[in-house]
Scaffold this motif. Sequence first.
Motif, PDB file in Angstrom:
ATOM      1  N   ALA A 253       0.847  -1.191   0.000  1.00  7.71           N
ATOM      2  CA  ALA A 253       0.000   0.000   0.000  1.00  7.71           C
ATOM      3  C   ALA A 253       0.881   1.240   0.000  1.00  7.71           C
ATOM      4  O   ALA A 253       1.863   1.317   0.723  1.00  7.71           O
ATOM      5  N   ARG A 270      -4.852  -5.136  -4.118  1.00 11.65           N
ATOM      6  CA  ARG A 270      -5.259  -5.707  -2.830  1.00 11.65           C
ATOM      7  C   ARG A 270      -5.738  -7.145  -3.012  1.00 11.65           C
ATOM      8  O   ARG A 270      -5.430  -8.036  -2.224  1.00 11.65           O
ATOM      9  N   ASP A 274      -4.360 -10.471  -1.279  1.00 12.24           N
ATOM     10  CA  ASP A 274      -5.219 -11.357  -0.479  1.00 12.24           C
ATOM     11  C   ASP A 274      -5.178 -12.795  -0.980  1.00 12.24           C
ATOM     12  O   ASP A 274      -5.401 -13.735  -0.219  1.00 12.24           O
TER      13      ASP A 274
END
Length: 283
Positions: A253, A270, A274
Amino acid sequence: MTQITADETILSDWHVISPLSHLRTTPTDTMLLDRHITFGLDARDNPFACDVADRRALPVRARHGCLWTCLGTPAGDIPAIDEALEPDRRLLDCGVFTVRTSAPRIVENFLDMAHFPFVHTNILGAEPNTEVARYTIELRDGGKEVWATDCHFFQPQAALSATDGLDTEYLYRVAGPFVTLLYKTCPAQPGRFDVIALFVQPMTQECSRAHPVMFLIDDVSPQANLIEFQQTIFLQDRIILENQRPRRLPLSAGAEIPTVADRMSVAYRRWLRDRGVSYGTTA
Ligand SMILES: [Fe+2]
């Protein structure tokens, strides 16, 4: 089996290695996840793929106009494209593009509308209409897919069949780490969407082959012109892609500063994180 460096998610995924129209009885060499593989048609005209170093036959599927294979044990099925089954659609494979960058960089570029006026000037965008309006991001199919919906952009030449500028609606879909599609207003039938898929073959962490396939509602334009239109767009993207650094996609990030227009890119990064995808990223 010799050691493969890819993460488990990518290793157990199906990857496109060729358009079906390119398959020959003389085997063709390529790379997938740093492995030398070969593919073609066997004596009975059935497609095959083989890991060269291990002399190992790989599983293959012919789907969406392409040949797919998997270096590990396939964890799921190839993503479905419902529109592909509609009888009035034309499937057009637009060839193969080698791009010196990572697979996720190519997917991320495909999901981006902000570059239209600057990279595809007077085709997919033009000044002063440069602003990306707010759109919606959704996880679908239990988080297996990421979608961006309600995307709008004014396009001078949205498709070969467009006769005038058009407020084009888009939906973007990430159906696999390196499998992405867009649905955009069909100039011929504004109630329906043309579908353009981009299947990215990760040859190495920093070199890929892109396989664009279109599912169009256009029974007028000659096939060669439709393919040429898409190739023009993709070659414009390739120049940008090969100049991006780092070639691997940063997943942490804040590694690159996001704007409102980049929300889909943030969601894609993201989602990769994940799912434990590290291949072709800086993770
Ligand atoms: Fe582009």
